[in-house]
Scaffold this motif. Structure first.
Motif, PDB file in Angstrom:
ATOM      1  N   VAL A   1      72.630 -68.522  -4.631  1.00 31.79           N
ATOM      2  CA  VAL A   1      72.081 -69.773  -3.974  1.00 31.79           C
ATOM      3  C   VAL A   1      72.487 -71.018  -4.890  1.00 31.79           C
ATOM      4  CG1 VAL A   1      70.015 -70.996  -3.001  1.00 31.79           C
ATOM      5  CG2 VAL A   1      70.007 -68.693  -2.767  1.00 31.79           C
ATOM      6  N   HIS A   2      73.162 -71.727  -4.174  1.00 40.41           N
ATOM      7  CA  HIS A   2      73.472 -72.926  -5.041  1.00 40.41           C
ATOM      8  C   HIS A   2      72.890 -74.509  -4.570  1.00 40.41           C
ATOM      9  CE1 HIS A   2      76.738 -70.509  -6.614  1.00 40.41           C
ATOM     10  NE2 HIS A   2      76.720 -69.940  -5.585  1.00 40.41           N
ATOM     11  N   ASP A   3      72.584 -75.543  -5.462  1.00 42.03           N
ATOM     12  CA  ASP A   3      72.344 -76.788  -5.100  1.00 42.03           C
ATOM     13  C   ASP A   3      73.147 -77.465  -4.443  1.00 42.03           C
ATOM     14  OD1 ASP A   3      69.517 -77.142  -5.504  1.00 42.03           O
ATOM     15  OD2 ASP A   3      69.787 -77.696  -7.454  1.00 42.03           O
ATOM     16  N   GLN A   4      74.606 -77.267  -4.978  1.00 41.95           N
ATOM     17  CA  GLN A   4      75.643 -77.714  -4.296  1.00 41.95           C
ATOM     18  C   GLN A   4      76.625 -76.765  -5.033  1.00 41.95           C
ATOM     19  OE1 GLN A   4      76.151 -81.556  -6.603  1.00 41.95           O
ATOM     20  NE2 GLN A   4      74.493 -82.299  -5.988  1.00 41.95           N
ATOM     21  N   ILE A   5      77.850 -76.814  -4.244  1.00 49.83           N
ATOM     22  CA  ILE A   5      78.826 -75.703  -4.355  1.00 49.83           C
ATOM     23  C   ILE A   5      78.921 -75.352  -6.082  1.00 49.83           C
ATOM     24  CG2 ILE A   5      81.252 -75.268  -4.325  1.00 49.83           C
ATOM     25  CD1 ILE A   5      81.396 -76.838  -1.833  1.00 49.83           C
ATOM     26  N   ASP A   6      78.726 -75.981  -6.964  1.00 50.11           N
ATOM     27  CA  ASP A   6      79.049 -75.507  -8.177  1.00 50.11           C
ATOM     28  C   ASP A   6      77.804 -75.480  -9.183  1.00 50.11           C
ATOM     29  OD1 ASP A   6      81.688 -75.766  -8.127  1.00 50.11           O
ATOM     30  OD2 ASP A   6      81.920 -77.964  -8.924  1.00 50.11           O
ATOM     31  N   GLU A   7      76.571 -75.906  -8.397  1.00 49.73           N
ATOM     32  CA  GLU A   7      75.206 -75.786  -9.221  1.00 49.73           C
ATOM     33  C   GLU A   7      74.651 -74.403  -8.861  1.00 49.73           C
ATOM     34  OE1 GLU A   7      72.839 -79.097  -9.624  1.00 49.73           O
ATOM     35  OE2 GLU A   7      74.580 -80.459  -9.532  1.00 49.73           O
ATOM     36  N   PHE A   8      74.568 -73.408  -9.778  1.00 44.65           N
ATOM     37  CA  PHE A   8      73.959 -72.087  -9.319  1.00 44.65           C
ATOM     38  C   PHE A   8      72.438 -72.239  -9.527  1.00 44.65           C
ATOM     39  CE2 PHE A   8      72.174 -68.322 -11.256  1.00 44.65           C
ATOM     40  CZ  PHE A   8      72.622 -67.436 -10.425  1.00 44.65           C
ATOM     41  N   VAL A   9      71.712 -71.742  -8.396  1.00 40.48           N
ATOM     42  CA  VAL A   9      70.393 -71.686  -8.789  1.00 40.48           C
ATOM     43  C   VAL A   9      69.518 -70.327  -9.148  1.00 40.48           C
ATOM     44  CG1 VAL A   9      68.104 -72.117  -7.301  1.00 40.48           C
ATOM     45  CG2 VAL A   9      70.161 -73.533  -6.996  1.00 40.48           C
ATOM     46  N   HIS A  10      70.029 -69.389  -8.194  1.00 42.89           N
ATOM     47  CA  HIS A  10      69.705 -67.904  -8.331  1.00 42.89           C
ATOM     48  C   HIS A  10      70.595 -66.801  -7.613  1.00 42.89           C
ATOM     49  CE1 HIS A  10      67.303 -67.162  -4.661  1.00 42.89           C
ATOM     50  NE2 HIS A  10      67.001 -68.213  -4.668  1.00 42.89           N
ATOM     51  N   GLU A  11      70.257 -65.360  -8.013  1.00 41.87           N
ATOM     52  CA  GLU A  11      71.280 -64.540  -7.443  1.00 41.87           C
ATOM     53  C   GLU A  11      70.328 -63.390  -7.396  1.00 41.87           C
ATOM     54  OE1 GLU A  11      75.440 -62.465  -8.819  1.00 41.87           O
ATOM     55  OE2 GLU A  11      73.943 -63.010 -10.391  1.00 41.87           O
ATOM     56  N   TRP A  12      70.859 -62.534  -6.452  1.00 42.59           N
ATOM     57  CA  TRP A  12      70.041 -61.374  -6.070  1.00 42.59           C
ATOM     58  C   TRP A  12      71.040 -60.286  -5.564  1.00 42.59           C
ATOM     59  CZ3 TRP A  12      69.113 -65.207  -2.696  1.00 42.59           C
ATOM     60  CH2 TRP A  12      69.433 -64.861  -1.400  1.00 42.59           C
ATOM     61  N   MET A  13      70.682 -58.876  -5.798  1.00 45.42           N
ATOM     62  CA  MET A  13      71.666 -57.893  -5.226  1.00 45.42           C
ATOM     63  C   MET A  13      70.706 -57.015  -4.050  1.00 45.42           C
ATOM     64  SD  MET A  13      73.602 -55.019  -7.325  1.00 45.42           S
ATOM     65  CE  MET A  13      75.081 -55.922  -7.209  1.00 45.42           C
ATOM     66  N   MET A  14      71.453 -56.828  -2.782  1.00 49.51           N
ATOM     67  CA  MET A  14      70.821 -56.308  -1.761  1.00 49.51           C
ATOM     68  C   MET A  14      71.692 -54.822  -1.375  1.00 49.51           C
ATOM     69  SD  MET A  14      69.732 -57.912   1.835  1.00 49.51           S
ATOM     70  CE  MET A  14      71.381 -57.886   2.703  1.00 49.51           C
ATOM     71  N   PHE A  15      70.669 -53.966  -1.170  1.00 53.60           N
ATOM     72  CA  PHE A  15      71.186 -52.766  -0.914  1.00 53.60           C
ATOM     73  C   PHE A  15      70.601 -52.413   0.534  1.00 53.60           C
ATOM     74  CE2 PHE A  15      70.333 -52.554  -5.380  1.00 53.60           C
ATOM     75  CZ  PHE A  15      71.740 -52.003  -6.059  1.00 53.60           C
ATOM     76  N   THR A  16      71.448 -52.311   1.628  1.00 56.70           N
ATOM     77  CA  THR A  16      71.110 -52.162   2.945  1.00 56.70           C
ATOM     78  C   THR A  16      71.478 -50.600   3.359  1.00 56.70           C
ATOM     79  OG1 THR A  16      71.536 -54.411   3.368  1.00 56.70           O
ATOM     80  CG2 THR A  16      71.503 -53.020   5.238  1.00 56.70           C
ATOM     81  N   PHE A  17      70.503 -50.191   4.011  1.00 57.74           N
ATOM     82  CA  PHE A  17      70.487 -48.845   4.641  1.00 57.74           C
ATOM     83  C   PHE A  17      70.263 -48.952   5.865  1.00 57.74           C
ATOM     84  CE2 PHE A  17      68.677 -48.095   0.389  1.00 57.74           C
ATOM     85  CZ  PHE A  17      68.942 -46.861  -0.024  1.00 57.74           C
ATOM     86  N   VAL A  18      70.779 -47.816   6.504  1.00 52.44           N
ATOM     87  CA  VAL A  18      70.578 -47.805   8.105  1.00 52.44           C
ATOM     88  C   VAL A  18      69.949 -46.162   8.310  1.00 52.44           C
ATOM     89  CG1 VAL A  18      72.791 -46.455   8.671  1.00 52.44           C
ATOM     90  CG2 VAL A  18      72.041 -47.841  10.314  1.00 52.44           C
ATOM     91  N   CYS A  19      69.086 -46.344   9.343  1.00 51.38           N
ATOM     92  CA  CYS A  19      68.367 -45.071   9.649  1.00 51.38           C
ATOM     93  C   CYS A  19      68.140 -44.939  11.231  1.00 51.38           C
ATOM     94  CB  CYS A  19      66.986 -45.178   8.903  1.00 51.38           C
ATOM     95  SG  CYS A  19      66.099 -43.764   8.925  1.00 51.38           S
ATOM     96  N   HIS A  20      68.088 -43.730  11.590  1.00 47.13           N
ATOM     97  CA  HIS A  20      68.006 -43.360  13.134  1.00 47.13           C
ATOM     98  C   HIS A  20      66.622 -42.633  13.424  1.00 47.13           C
ATOM     99  CE1 HIS A  20      71.940 -44.793  14.241  1.00 47.13           C
ATOM    100  NE2 HIS A  20      72.203 -44.286  12.840  1.00 47.13           N
ATOM    101  N   ASP A  21      66.085 -42.182  12.318  1.00 49.90           N
ATOM    102  CA  ASP A  21      64.700 -41.460  12.408  1.00 49.90           C
ATOM    103  C   ASP A  21      63.636 -41.878  11.631  1.00 49.90           C
ATOM    104  OD1 ASP A  21      66.156 -39.251  14.429  1.00 49.90           O
ATOM    105  OD2 ASP A  21      67.170 -38.364  12.461  1.00 49.90           O
ATOM    106  N   PHE A  22      62.490 -41.634  12.318  1.00 44.07           N
ATOM    107  CA  PHE A  22      61.123 -42.067  11.720  1.00 44.07           C
ATOM    108  C   PHE A  22      59.977 -41.390  12.242  1.00 44.07           C
ATOM    109  CE2 PHE A  22      61.444 -44.826  15.360  1.00 44.07           C
ATOM    110  CZ  PHE A  22      60.007 -44.847  15.802  1.00 44.07           C
ATOM    111  N   LYS A  23      58.686 -41.497  11.178  1.00 41.39           N
ATOM    112  CA  LYS A  23      57.611 -41.040  11.693  1.00 41.39           C
ATOM    113  C   LYS A  23      56.844 -42.054  11.724  1.00 41.39           C
ATOM    114  CE  LYS A  23      56.926 -37.379   8.788  1.00 41.39           C
ATOM    115  NZ  LYS A  23      56.593 -36.307   8.015  1.00 41.39           N
ATOM    116  N   GLY A  24      55.522 -42.067  12.419  1.00 43.16           N
ATOM    117  CA  GLY A  24      54.804 -42.901  12.324  1.00 43.16           C
ATOM    118  C   GLY A  24      54.420 -44.064  13.886  1.00 43.16           C
TER     119      GLY A  24
END
Length: 155
Positions: free
Chosen positions: A68-91
């Motif tokens: 995320v940036h305030d402007q194109i050159d001004e860095f604000v913060h960063e995160w890494m995301m791990f996305t899963f996919v699933c077809h089965d669940f309980k509950g």
């Protein structure tokens, strides 16, 4: 760097999404990893905390870096995301989620929903291709997409 996990639960041609109250945007249920937690432990815990559903055999489908940036050159913060996919669940799906409104959405309606542009690319990949998607997304503070790099490329 913050790390988050989320999961696209697909069941009966529908996907369970979370409508966030702040923007009215739809998001994939998930959240922040805890220290020492594996990404699979994190996604199972976070998904259960938001939905009361236990994921069965979730699989990683994408790994992404977000900045995320305030402007194109001004860095604000960063995160890494791990996305899963699933077809089965309980509950049974909870009737109340502190993060927003949980909603089952038909897969062919996903592209019509308001959401972050990066999430649209992730859904396009998950619903039309198999295998891993790697990417990097840069946003403004208002979550306007500044730049994206995807491998394999998703138009």
């Amino acid at each position: 760097m913050q790390r988050v996990t989320n999961c696209i639960l697909i069941h009966n041609n529908r996907i369970l999404l979370l409508k966030k109250p702040r923007r009215g945007w739809y998001a994939i249920p998930g959240g922040k990893m805890e220290q020492g937690e594996s990404i699979k432990e994190s996604v199972v815990r976070e998904f259960w905390e938001e939905t009361s559903l236990q994921l069965l055999n979730p699989e990683v489908t994408g790994v992404f870096t977000f900045t995320v940036h305030d402007q194109i050159d001004e860095f604000v913060h960063e995160w890494m995301m791990f996305t899963f996919v699933c077809h089965d669940f309980k509950g049974v799906l909870t009737e109340h989620c502190n993060e927003g409104i949980l909603e089952w959405v038909e897969t062919d309606k996903i592209s019509e929903l308001p959401m972050a542009e990066g999430d649209k690319k992730i859904f396009k990949h998950v619903l039309s291709k198999s295998g891993m998607l790697y990417g990097s997304f840069s946003y403004t503070r208002e979550y306007d997409l500044l730049d994206e790099r995807l491998d394999p490329y998703t138009s």
